[in-house]
Design an enzyme around this catalytic site. Structure first.
Site, mmCIF file in Angstrom:
data_model
loop_
_atom_site.group_PDB
_atom_site.id
_atom_site.type_symbol
_atom_site.label_atom_id
_atom_site.label_comp_id
_atom_site.label_asym_id
_atom_site.label_seq_id
_atom_site.Cartn_x
_atom_site.Cartn_y
_atom_site.Cartn_z
ATOM 1 C CD GLU A 14 25.144 27.898 72.038
ATOM 2 O OE1 GLU A 14 25.370 28.288 73.203
ATOM 3 O OE2 GLU A 14 24.302 27.015 71.778
ATOM 4 C CE LYS A 67 21.957 29.899 72.724
ATOM 5 N NZ LYS A 67 21.158 28.814 73.318
ATOM 6 N NE ARG A 79 23.691 28.915 83.301
ATOM 7 C CZ ARG A 79 24.997 28.962 83.418
ATOM 8 N NH1 ARG A 79 25.554 28.924 84.619
ATOM 9 N NH2 ARG A 79 25.769 29.033 82.357
#
Length: 340
Positions: free
Chosen positions: A177, A219, A294
């Protein structure tokens, strides 16, 4: 390292139009989100919230893997059943965040370096014994005046590659990521330039560290204008820029790209992913999926607010957001789904 098992696991994580659920927030980050909606910031409330998530009926229809934090992978349901067992029994693969967070980088004002390589080999073996099948390490790249520097990009890329090599040695699929933050006033073009440079550097380091790309998931951020940039491109413009950037920098050997949401609203994250998997899908050599935190969790958290009476409604919101993102993987998401 069993190469075929790594390849099979990586493919399963992006199969059947499913994606990853990131529920690996650090304790301070989770506490901040709780505070915003008036939830007590205690270990028991964090445990209760995570139990709400992993026991959501039908979550495995859209979610293939769940990224846990060190606290969460050791937690149990109220009845004593380990979370990892609950997740695995539902057909979702348990994963684990293994970095120690982004810290100020010495000699590089306003830039970050992710720590956590010390003792990582031993920690990975422990997580494998606990049931983890894949892992995640996040690097943070900030866009600003004269940054990111080449030194920051290279240091984070090397750390990501060393982490990925250790993961594969332990039998875990590494989720790599490198996040170019969307904070600031930079343009979409500037984000494109930085993201392309970061990705080229990351894959160069993965090659140098002999990481098998068929057993890796990427990612990344989407290519976006900064949050305070006056010009905010359309959904289709963001999708086009992101796909072009990825085509220039990500080898076709990588089985899947699972986007982070990075502060986007739930609806925008779904719409942008949907646009990439619509008219642009024929150009893609890899699966384009999601690894949202989120953008999947927030509606459920807002509904729950720490109240047992709200658990069912919160789970329905979580299920809905996961289902929207599965539709986006198919290029079938639309605004009307938000009314259902």
């Amino acid at each position: 390292m069993n190469a075929q098992e790594l390849i099979d696991t990586a493919k399963k994580l992006v199969a059947s139009d499913k994606g990853l659920l990131a529920m690996d927030e650090s304790t301070p980050t989770c506490n901040k989100r709780f505070a915003k909606v008036g939830i007590p910031q205690t270990e028991e409330m964090r445990r209760t919230y995570r139990e709400l998530i992993i026991t959501t009926p039908g979550l495995n229809e859209s979610i293939s893997g769940a990224i846990l934090s060190d606290e969460t992978i050791h937690q149990q349901k109220k009845d004593g059943t380990p979370f990892v067992e609950v997740i695995a029994a539902s057909g979702i693969m348990p994963g684990i965040k293994v970095d120690a967070g982004a810290k100020d980088m010495a000699g590089h004002p306003e830039e970050k370096i992710t720590e956590g390589l010390d003792g990582l080999r031993e920690r990975l073996l422990e997580y494998v014994q606990l049931g983890a099948r894949f892992a995640k390490w996040r690097a943070v790249i900030v866009i600003g005046d004269s940054i990111p520097s080449r030194g920051c990009i290279e240091a984070n890329a090397q750390a990501l590659a060393r982490y990925a090599g250790l993961c594969q040695e332990a039998g875990l699929v590494p989720v790599v990521e490198p996040e170019v933050l969307m904070d600031g006033g930079h343009t979409l073009e500037r984000c494109f330039q930085v993201t392309e440079e970061v990705l080229h550097t990351v894959f160069d380091q993965l090659y140098r560290q002999r990481v098998m790309l068929e057993g890796v998931l990427l990612k990344p951020n989407m290519v976006l204008p900064g949050l305070s940039c006056p010009k905010q491109e359309t959904v289709d413009e963001v999708a086009d820029a992101t796909v072009i950037c990825l085509l220039r920098a990500v080898p076709a050997a990588v089985p899947g790209i699972t986007f982070l949401s990075g502060g986007q609203s739930s609806e925008l994250a779904s719409a942008r992913l949907n646009a990439m998997n619509g008219s642009l899908k024929s150009r893609l050599p890899w699966a384009l999926s999601f690894s949202f935190a989120r953008a999947i969790q927030q509606p459920a958290l807002d509904i729950w607010q720490g109240d047992e009476a709200n658990v069912l409604a919160a789970q329905q919101a979580l299920y809905h957001r996961a289902k929207c993102n599965k539709a986006a993987r198919r290029g079938e998401y639309n605004a009307a789904m938000e009314q259902s």
